[in-house]
Design an enzyme around this catalytic site. Structure first.
Site, PDB file in Angstrom:
ATOM      1  N   HIS A 277      -7.774  19.174   1.579  1.00 33.30           N
ATOM      2  CA  HIS A 277      -8.390  18.101   1.494  1.00 33.30           C
ATOM      3  C   HIS A 277      -9.676  18.720   1.410  1.00 33.30           C
ATOM      4  O   HIS A 277     -10.562  18.108   0.634  1.00 33.30           O
ATOM      5  CB  HIS A 277      -8.256  17.742   3.293  1.00 33.30           C
ATOM      6  CG  HIS A 277      -6.947  17.397   3.608  1.00 33.30           C
ATOM      7  ND1 HIS A 277      -6.339  16.247   3.260  1.00 33.30           N
ATOM      8  CD2 HIS A 277      -6.090  18.220   4.434  1.00 33.30           C
ATOM      9  CE1 HIS A 277      -5.204  16.342   3.808  1.00 33.30           C
ATOM     10  NE2 HIS A 277      -5.136  17.477   4.776  1.00 33.30           N
TER      11      HIS A 277
HETATM   12  C1  BDR Z   1      -8.865  16.394   7.387  1.00 35.00           C
HETATM   13  O1  BDR Z   1      -8.378  16.646   9.024  1.00 35.00           O
HETATM   14  C2  BDR Z   1      -8.475  18.001   9.028  1.00 35.00           C
HETATM   15  O2  BDR Z   1      -7.404  18.328   9.648  1.00 35.00           O
HETATM   16  C3  BDR Z   1      -8.690  19.019   7.988  1.00 35.00           C
HETATM   17  O3  BDR Z   1      -9.425  19.770   7.927  1.00 35.00           O
HETATM   18  C4  BDR Z   1      -9.237  17.620   7.067  1.00 35.00           C
HETATM   19  O4  BDR Z   1     -10.834  17.531   6.943  1.00 35.00           O
HETATM   20  C5  BDR Z   1      -7.422  15.799   6.760  1.00 35.00           C
HETATM   21  O5  BDR Z   1      -7.210  14.600   7.483  1.00 35.00           O
END
Ligand code: BDR
Ligand code: CA
Length: 347
Positions: A277
């Site tokens: 992400h």
């Molecule tokens: C986001 O949530 C976190 O778990 C990850 O680091 C990312 O920023 C994804 O939904």
């Protein structure tokens, strides 16, 4: 059942691929001129994917000047996120980077964490240590305010990779800084992918929806990397092997983090790997042409218990609400991983 759901989700994504009718790629590309040697503050809750984003930024000094890292409670509590941010700076060989601890809780709610995804430490996978580089004495929210007041207006980009609590708190405490922000490029939200922490909401927005709503309403230029993009930036065995094959401390650390991180989404979606992400935010600053999206209106649900934290994104332009974000819809995943591997190889 799980596998069938995954097939549906990924088939849905494929409908978006490279469709010029659905993404405003020209609008994305127009921004290239603004995107060299940017001064940024990384606001983060590491998190394995946050860690890779930090490594990518620190590996790219020609395009990105990291003024500081502010940490926030999110994936794990604040004590761990500030420790993890310093561990990552040490892995990168950059102990002089300024790391500030910000908020330990959302603006108006109790903290929700994600150890079920990231492990007990938030950085599970490699063997960790107690970092020796200092944590800055100044609070992270104050650092954001001071930096925006000190630097010329319109020259600092904020890169939130976690819940928006620090940014929301800074905007509440010092509204004069809002007009001084160059842009906010954040990871958060979803439209086609809907949610990951609840059926309707993505984690970063869900944890602090009030902060997210205030940031989206601030009038600052905003670019969002939602799950619709990040669920296409999947680690695969070959991509993780490429990090390991760098033969460096950074390459090994990254491979070990990602091998732990991907297990959750592989099991959940039946996908080949896990979604990277947060590095999408930094990759966009370096190579915006890897991404495309649309200028649309995005509102945040802050009251319904059923859909709390939902990003109500007017992707199809069915309302008269004014656009307030460039909401990304697609990524060239191969180009993204080529960039990541090449840059991490520089550390
Ligand atoms: C986001 O949530 C976190 O778990 C990850 O680091 C990312 O920023 C994804 O939904
Ligand atoms: Ca994060």
């Amino acid at each position: 059942m799980r596998a069938r759901m995954a097939e549906f989700a990924f088939a849905n994504n494929r409908l978006l691929d490279k469709s010029p009718a659905r993404c405003d790629c020209a609008a994305t590309m127009d921004r290239r001129a603004d995107l060299s040697a940017r001064k940024i503050i990384i606001d983060t809750d590491p998190g394995q994917d946050d860690a890779v984003a930090i490594l990518l930024a620190l590996a790219s000094p020609t395009e990105i000047d990291v003024l500081g890292i502010t940490t926030v409670a999110g994936n794990v509590p604040l004590q761990r996120t500030q420790t993890n941010a310093r561990i990552v700076c040490e892995v990168a060989g950059r102990p002089e980077v300024k790391v500030h601890a910000g908020r330990a809780a959302p603006l108006e709610r109790d903290l929700v964490t994600a150890e079920h995804v990231h492990g007990r430490t938030g950085l599970d996978g490699p063997e960790l240590w107690e970092p020796t580089m200092p944590l800055q004495a100044q609070d992270g929210v104050e650092f954001i305010i001071d930096t925006l007041r000190r630097e010329p207006p319109g020259t600092v980009t904020l890169c939130p990779l976690g819940p928006l609590s620090n940014i929301g708190a800074a905007f509440r405490r010092a509204p004069d800084i809002i007009d001084r922000v160059q842009e906010i490029v954040l990871m958060g939200g979803a439209y086609f992918e809907v949610g990951n922490i609840t059926p309707a909401a993505e984690f970063n927005i869900y944890v602090d929806p009030e902060a997210a709503a205030e940031v989206l309403a601030s009038g600052v230029r905003i670019t969002m990397m939602p799950l619709d993009v990040t669920h296409k930036a999947l680690t695969t065995p070959a991509r993780v092997a490429a990090f390991r094959a760098l033969g460096t401390r950074v390459g090994l650390f990254t491979a070990e983090m990602l091998e732990f991180f991907e297990r959750f989404d592989v099991e959940k979606y039946g996908s080949e790997g896990g979604p990277l992400h947060d590095p999408c935010v930094i990759a966009y600053l370096i190579r915006p042409e890897l991404f495309c999206g649309r200028h649309i209106n995005v509102e945040i649900e802050t009251s319904s218990p059923l859909t709390l934290g939902m990003t109500v994104a007017d992707w199809w332009g069915v309302t008269d609400r004014s656009p307030n974000a460039l909401f990304m819809g697609d990524v060239d995943a191969s180009g993204f991983f080529d960039l990541l591997t090449e840059r991490l190889g520089r550390l």
